[in-house]
Design a protein around this motif. Structure first.
Motif, PDB file in Angstrom:
ATOM      1  N   SER A  96     -65.567 -94.049 -40.006  1.00  0.00           N
ATOM      2  CA  SER A  96     -65.781 -93.528 -38.650  1.00  0.00           C
ATOM      3  C   SER A  96     -65.015 -94.343 -37.618  1.00  0.00           C
ATOM      4  N   THR A  97     -64.569 -93.667 -36.575  1.00  0.00           N
ATOM      5  CA  THR A  97     -63.908 -94.332 -35.456  1.00  0.00           C
ATOM      6  C   THR A  97     -64.076 -93.437 -34.230  1.00  0.00           C
ATOM      7  N   SER A  98     -63.459 -93.827 -33.133  1.00  0.00           N
ATOM      8  CA  SER A  98     -63.566 -93.023 -31.915  1.00  0.00           C
ATOM      9  C   SER A  98     -62.215 -92.978 -31.214  1.00  0.00           C
ATOM     10  N   LEU A  99     -62.008 -91.910 -30.493  1.00  0.00           N
ATOM     11  CA  LEU A  99     -60.810 -91.731 -29.677  1.00  0.00           C
ATOM     12  C   LEU A  99     -61.218 -91.813 -28.212  1.00  0.00           C
ATOM     13  N   VAL A 123     -63.659 -89.619 -39.776  1.00  0.00           N
ATOM     14  CA  VAL A 123     -64.287 -88.911 -38.661  1.00  0.00           C
ATOM     15  C   VAL A 123     -63.971 -89.674 -37.381  1.00  0.00           C
ATOM     16  N   ALA A 124     -63.277 -89.004 -36.445  1.00  0.00           N
ATOM     17  CA  ALA A 124     -62.931 -89.615 -35.161  1.00  0.00           C
ATOM     18  C   ALA A 124     -63.604 -88.798 -34.053  1.00  0.00           C
ATOM     19  N   SER A 125     -64.479 -89.434 -33.306  1.00  0.00           N
ATOM     20  CA  SER A 125     -65.189 -88.735 -32.235  1.00  0.00           C
ATOM     21  C   SER A 125     -64.482 -88.948 -30.897  1.00  0.00           C
ATOM     22  N   PHE A 126     -64.599 -87.968 -30.024  1.00  0.00           N
ATOM     23  CA  PHE A 126     -64.140 -88.127 -28.641  1.00  0.00           C
ATOM     24  C   PHE A 126     -65.020 -87.254 -27.755  1.00  0.00           C
ATOM     25  N   THR A 127     -65.137 -87.635 -26.488  1.00  0.00           N
ATOM     26  CA  THR A 127     -66.001 -86.925 -25.552  1.00  0.00           C
ATOM     27  C   THR A 127     -65.182 -86.451 -24.362  1.00  0.00           C
ATOM     28  N   VAL A 128     -65.299 -85.171 -24.055  1.00  0.00           N
ATOM     29  CA  VAL A 128     -64.652 -84.619 -22.866  1.00  0.00           C
ATOM     30  C   VAL A 128     -65.513 -85.030 -21.663  1.00  0.00           C
ATOM     31  N   PRO A 129     -64.952 -85.711 -20.677  1.00  0.00           N
ATOM     32  CA  PRO A 129     -65.770 -86.172 -19.550  1.00  0.00           C
ATOM     33  C   PRO A 129     -66.447 -85.010 -18.829  1.00  0.00           C
ATOM     34  N   ALA A 130     -67.635 -85.261 -18.344  1.00  0.00           N
ATOM     35  CA  ALA A 130     -68.343 -84.252 -17.560  1.00  0.00           C
ATOM     36  C   ALA A 130     -67.534 -83.930 -16.298  1.00  0.00           C
ATOM     37  N   GLY A 131     -67.426 -82.673 -15.983  1.00  0.00           N
ATOM     38  CA  GLY A 131     -66.682 -82.258 -14.793  1.00  0.00           C
ATOM     39  C   GLY A 131     -65.190 -82.119 -15.002  1.00  0.00           C
ATOM     40  N   TYR A 132     -64.695 -82.414 -16.216  1.00  0.00           N
ATOM     41  CA  TYR A 132     -63.257 -82.296 -16.474  1.00  0.00           C
ATOM     42  C   TYR A 132     -62.861 -80.815 -16.461  1.00  0.00           C
ATOM     43  N   SER A 133     -61.905 -80.448 -15.653  1.00  0.00           N
ATOM     44  CA  SER A 133     -61.560 -79.020 -15.521  1.00  0.00           C
ATOM     45  C   SER A 133     -60.062 -78.777 -15.389  1.00  0.00           C
ATOM     46  N   THR A 155     -60.321 -80.612 -39.212  1.00  0.00           N
ATOM     47  CA  THR A 155     -61.115 -79.705 -38.388  1.00  0.00           C
ATOM     48  C   THR A 155     -61.482 -80.382 -37.074  1.00  0.00           C
ATOM     49  N   ILE A 156     -61.723 -79.579 -36.058  1.00  0.00           N
ATOM     50  CA  ILE A 156     -62.330 -80.033 -34.803  1.00  0.00           C
ATOM     51  C   ILE A 156     -63.678 -79.337 -34.710  1.00  0.00           C
ATOM     52  N   SER A 157     -64.737 -80.118 -34.572  1.00  0.00           N
ATOM     53  CA  SER A 157     -66.078 -79.545 -34.650  1.00  0.00           C
ATOM     54  C   SER A 157     -67.037 -80.302 -33.738  1.00  0.00           C
ATOM     55  N   THR A 158     -68.185 -79.701 -33.512  1.00  0.00           N
ATOM     56  CA  THR A 158     -69.267 -80.380 -32.800  1.00  0.00           C
ATOM     57  C   THR A 158     -70.100 -81.224 -33.767  1.00  0.00           C
ATOM     58  N   LEU A 200     -62.780 -76.614 -25.443  1.00  0.00           N
ATOM     59  CA  LEU A 200     -63.683 -77.769 -25.400  1.00  0.00           C
ATOM     60  C   LEU A 200     -64.460 -77.762 -24.091  1.00  0.00           C
ATOM     61  N   LYS A 201     -65.751 -78.046 -24.182  1.00  0.00           N
ATOM     62  CA  LYS A 201     -66.609 -78.045 -23.001  1.00  0.00           C
ATOM     63  C   LYS A 201     -66.758 -79.455 -22.442  1.00  0.00           C
ATOM     64  N   PRO A 202     -66.571 -79.611 -21.125  1.00  0.00           N
ATOM     65  CA  PRO A 202     -66.786 -80.930 -20.518  1.00  0.00           C
ATOM     66  C   PRO A 202     -68.200 -81.443 -20.782  1.00  0.00           C
ATOM     67  N   GLY A 203     -68.310 -82.757 -20.978  1.00  0.00           N
ATOM     68  CA  GLY A 203     -69.594 -83.385 -21.254  1.00  0.00           C
ATOM     69  C   GLY A 203     -70.034 -83.275 -22.701  1.00  0.00           C
ATOM     70  N   THR A 204     -69.172 -82.790 -23.575  1.00  0.00           N
ATOM     71  CA  THR A 204     -69.519 -82.589 -24.989  1.00  0.00           C
ATOM     72  C   THR A 204     -68.704 -83.526 -25.883  1.00  0.00           C
ATOM     73  N   THR A 205     -69.355 -84.023 -26.931  1.00  0.00           N
ATOM     74  CA  THR A 205     -68.676 -84.865 -27.921  1.00  0.00           C
ATOM     75  C   THR A 205     -68.205 -84.006 -29.090  1.00  0.00           C
ATOM     76  N   TYR A 206     -66.959 -84.217 -29.481  1.00  0.00           N
ATOM     77  CA  TYR A 206     -66.372 -83.477 -30.606  1.00  0.00           C
ATOM     78  C   TYR A 206     -65.923 -84.466 -31.683  1.00  0.00           C
ATOM     79  N   TYR A 207     -65.733 -83.923 -32.883  1.00  0.00           N
ATOM     80  CA  TYR A 207     -65.366 -84.746 -34.036  1.00  0.00           C
ATOM     81  C   TYR A 207     -64.118 -84.178 -34.701  1.00  0.00           C
ATOM     82  N   VAL A 208     -63.141 -85.055 -34.926  1.00  0.00           N
ATOM     83  CA  VAL A 208     -61.960 -84.710 -35.706  1.00  0.00           C
ATOM     84  C   VAL A 208     -62.238 -85.182 -37.134  1.00  0.00           C
ATOM     85  N   ASN A 209     -62.300 -84.246 -38.066  1.00  0.00           N
ATOM     86  CA  ASN A 209     -62.627 -84.553 -39.458  1.00  0.00           C
ATOM     87  C   ASN A 209     -61.376 -84.388 -40.320  1.00  0.00           C
TER      88      ASN A 209
END
Length: 237
Positions: A96-99, A123-133, A155-158, A200-209
Motif C-alpha cells: 500500500s502507498t498513497s498519491l 494499492v495507491a490511494s489518493f483523495t480529490v480535495p473537497a470543492g475541487y471543480s 483499475t481506479i475504484s472506490t 471523480l467526485k471531490p472529497g472522495t478517496t479513490y484507489y489505483v489497483n
C-alpha cells in the motif's frame, strides 16, 4: 567468664587456660595464630576431660549475586498496513502507498518492499480535495521502470484491491471499478466533470489497483523471482 574481644588477649587467655589443664604443655604448643581467629573462648567439660573452644560470633555475609541483565528484545518491523475494507483479503501480498494530490507519482522500487513481483497487488490511494471543480482531463499513467515492458491490470475504484466485474464497469464504483485497463503502457483519463471518462467526485478517496497480470487469461505476466517494476504518475487537468 566474660568473652575476650582482643585477638592478642584471646591468645594469651588460651595459653593460660591450656596451661592450667592436664596435658597443658603439649596442648599449648599446638596453639597458632591461625587457630586463634576467635571472638572469645570457653571451656567445655569437667576435669580432667576439658577442652578449650574457640567462639566466633562474626561471619562475613555471602555476597549478593549480580543479576543477569534481561536482553533487550529485537523490535518487530512494522508491516505496511493493508487498506481497511475493500477486497484485499483476497490477496496474500498487498503493498500500500498513497498519491498526493498534485502532479507526481512513485516507482515501485521506492515502496517499502522495493520490488514488484508477480504475486503482488499494489494499492495507491489518493483523495480529490473537497470543492475541487477544475474542468478538463487529468490522467493516470503506468509504464515499465528499469525493466522490459510488462502487461499490467489496473483499475481506479472506490475500493482497494478491486478487480470485480471488469466487463461491466460502474461509474459510481459500487458494483465494479470506475475504470480499468490492461497493457504494458497505460494512460487512463479522468475528470471531475462528465466528459465520458472516469468521473471523480471531490472529497472522495479513490484507489489505483495494480497487478502484473493479463486480463484475458488471468495469468501472471512477471516471471517467478523477477521484479517487474513500474512508474505510476498522476497528472492533474
Amino acid at each position: 567468664m566474660q568473652p575476650v574481644k582482643s585477638l592478642a588477649a584471646s591468645a594469651a587467655l588460651g595459653a593460660c587456660i591450656l596451661a592450667a589443664l592436664p596435658g597443658a604443655a603439649s596442648a599449648a604448643s599446638s596453639i597458632t595464630p591461625s587457630r586463634l581467629n576467635c571472638d572469645s573462648f570457653r571451656i567445655d567439660g569437667s576435669p580432667p576431660n576439658q577442652a578449650l573452644v574457640c567462639v566466633t560470633t562474626n561471619s562475613t555475609p555471602a555476597p549478593t549475586p549480580t543479576p543477569t541483565p534481561t536482553p533487550t528484545p529485537t523490535p518487530t518491523p512494522t508491516p505496511t498496513p493493508t487498506p481497511a475494507g475493500g477486497f484485499c483479503g483476497n490477496y496474500t501480498n498487498v503493498q500500500s502507498t498513497s498519491l498526493g494530490w498534485g502532479n507526481g507519482g512513485f516507482t515501485t522500487q521506492s515502496l517499502p518492499a522495493g520490488r514488484f513481483p508477480g504475486d503482488m497487488t499494489i494499492v495507491a490511494s489518493f483523495t480529490v480535495p473537497a470543492g475541487y471543480s477544475t474542468g478538463g482531463l487529468g490522467s493516470l499513467s503506468i509504464a515499465e521502470y528499469g525493466g522490459p515492458p510488462t502487461t499490467r491490470l489496473v483499475t481506479i475504484s472506490t475500493q482497494p484491491c478491486d478487480f470485480r466485474n471488469l466487463t461491466q464497469l460502474d461509474p459510481a464504483g459500487v458494483t465494479a471499478p470506475l475504470a480499468a485497463a490492461n497493457g504494458s503502457i497505460l494512460l487512463m483519463p479522468w475528470s471531475t466533470a462528465d466528459y465520458g471518462v472516469a468521473t471523480l467526485k471531490p472529497g472522495t478517496t479513490y484507489y489505483v489497483n495494480i497487478q502484473n497480470k493479463s486480463y484475458r487469461n488471468g495469468a501472471t505476466t512477471c516471471n517467478p523471482g523477477a521484479s517487474c517494476d513500474a512508474i505510476v504518475t498522476l497528472s492533474l487537468p
